[in-house]
Design an enzyme around this catalytic site. Sequence first.
Site, PDB file in Angstrom:
ATOM      1  N   THR A  79       0.854  -1.181   0.000  1.00  0.00           N
ATOM      2  CA  THR A  79       0.000   0.000   0.000  1.00  0.00           C
ATOM      3  C   THR A  79       0.888   1.227   0.000  1.00  0.00           C
ATOM      4  O   THR A  79       1.936   1.231   0.648  1.00  0.00           O
ATOM      5  CB  THR A  79      -0.915   0.027   1.240  1.00  0.00           C
ATOM      6  OG1 THR A  79      -1.399   1.358   1.454  1.00  0.00           O
ATOM      7  CG2 THR A  79      -0.186  -0.420   2.480  1.00  0.00           C
ATOM      8  N   ASN A  80       0.475   2.254  -0.724  1.00  0.00           N
ATOM      9  CA  ASN A  80       1.221   3.522  -0.705  1.00  0.00           C
ATOM     10  C   ASN A  80       0.950   4.302   0.571  1.00  0.00           C
ATOM     11  O   ASN A  80       1.866   4.751   1.258  1.00  0.00           O
ATOM     12  CB  ASN A  80       0.831   4.387  -1.909  1.00  0.00           C
ATOM     13  CG  ASN A  80       1.428   3.898  -3.217  1.00  0.00           C
ATOM     14  OD1 ASN A  80       2.540   4.238  -3.579  1.00  0.00           O
ATOM     15  ND2 ASN A  80       0.672   3.078  -3.929  1.00  0.00           N
ATOM     16  N   THR A  81      -0.328   4.456   0.910  1.00  0.00           N
ATOM     17  CA  THR A  81      -0.719   5.322   2.019  1.00  0.00           C
ATOM     18  C   THR A  81      -0.064   4.931   3.332  1.00  0.00           C
ATOM     19  O   THR A  81       0.410   5.793   4.084  1.00  0.00           O
ATOM     20  CB  THR A  81      -2.255   5.305   2.194  1.00  0.00           C
ATOM     21  OG1 THR A  81      -2.868   5.817   1.006  1.00  0.00           O
ATOM     22  CG2 THR A  81      -2.678   6.148   3.380  1.00  0.00           C
ATOM     23  N   CYS A 138      -1.507   5.057  -5.553  1.00  0.00           N
ATOM     24  CA  CYS A 138      -2.395   4.231  -4.732  1.00  0.00           C
ATOM     25  C   CYS A 138      -2.455   2.885  -5.422  1.00  0.00           C
ATOM     26  O   CYS A 138      -2.621   2.823  -6.652  1.00  0.00           O
ATOM     27  CB  CYS A 138      -3.787   4.854  -4.605  1.00  0.00           C
ATOM     28  SG  CYS A 138      -4.977   3.761  -3.796  1.00  0.00           S
ATOM     29  N   THR A 139      -2.333   1.818  -4.676  1.00  0.00           N
ATOM     30  CA  THR A 139      -2.201   0.506  -5.307  1.00  0.00           C
ATOM     31  C   THR A 139      -3.458   0.039  -6.016  1.00  0.00           C
ATOM     32  O   THR A 139      -3.416  -0.933  -6.777  1.00  0.00           O
ATOM     33  CB  THR A 139      -1.777  -0.554  -4.265  1.00  0.00           C
ATOM     34  OG1 THR A 139      -2.668  -0.509  -3.140  1.00  0.00           O
ATOM     35  CG2 THR A 139      -0.349  -0.296  -3.801  1.00  0.00           C
ATOM     36  N   GLU A 140      -4.603   0.723  -5.790  1.00  0.00           N
ATOM     37  CA  GLU A 140      -5.826   0.356  -6.497  1.00  0.00           C
ATOM     38  C   GLU A 140      -6.026   1.101  -7.816  1.00  0.00           C
ATOM     39  O   GLU A 140      -6.835   0.670  -8.652  1.00  0.00           O
ATOM     40  CB  GLU A 140      -7.065   0.621  -5.624  1.00  0.00           C
ATOM     41  CG  GLU A 140      -7.327  -0.417  -4.551  1.00  0.00           C
ATOM     42  CD  GLU A 140      -6.449  -0.218  -3.340  1.00  0.00           C
ATOM     43  OE1 GLU A 140      -6.162  -1.213  -2.642  1.00  0.00           O
ATOM     44  OE2 GLU A 140      -6.032   0.927  -3.082  1.00  0.00           O
TER      45      GLU A 140
END
Length: 231
Positions: free
Chosen positions: A83-85, A197-199
């Site tokens: 995850t980036n966040t 963002c990974t999504e």
Amino acid sequence: MKTLGLLGGMSWESTTTYYQEINRRVRDIQGGLHSARCIVFSFDFAEIEELQHAGKWDEAAVLLDTAATKLKLAGADAIVLCTNTMHFVSQGIEKASQLPLIHIVDPTADCILKAGFKSVGLLGTRFTMEKDFYKARLVDKYGLRVIVPGDEGREAVHSIIYTELCNGIITESSRQTYYKVIEDLAKEGAECLILGCTEIGLLVEAVGCPIPMFDTTKIHAIAAADWAMEN
């Protein structure tokens, strides 16, 4: 081959991509029936999301550190935070687990510099776009200029991530909303785009993107697989 410890489930939609891309990379390099050695700790994302939006980042950090320690005990040789966040609170992972953390920003920035770009547009959650932990690493360590959307654009991008993408919902209207935000970033001087963002890679496609894009999920996964296959 070394064993990767994946901190996933944030959300599981993108963790699935990590697992696929890591194993594809190992198969592409080593051939045959080779696949990666992975251990996955998958969070209940509802608990993480609640802490994020309540500003309880210290509590979220404890959860990450504890999970990373469990991956160490299970036999992992490095941690991959999927995850980036949550890299916002990744500082304690290496100390807690006594394992290296393969940071998501570093391989992404390397790819951007190798491609010759100096100015990047950044899309992600509101936390990633507004807090300094991500932008500062790109600026201070790699000398990149980082441009983020305005208030309206940030809100649209953030909302679509949490209400749609993390739930596996993909709509053409949201894709066009993202492309409009990206066009605005290009007008402000962004030469390329970081899908921070990974999504987002589930929605934004290179074919329709107004500027070259760098998908952190795939880049991070490939970097992790290459690390595992070293020597």
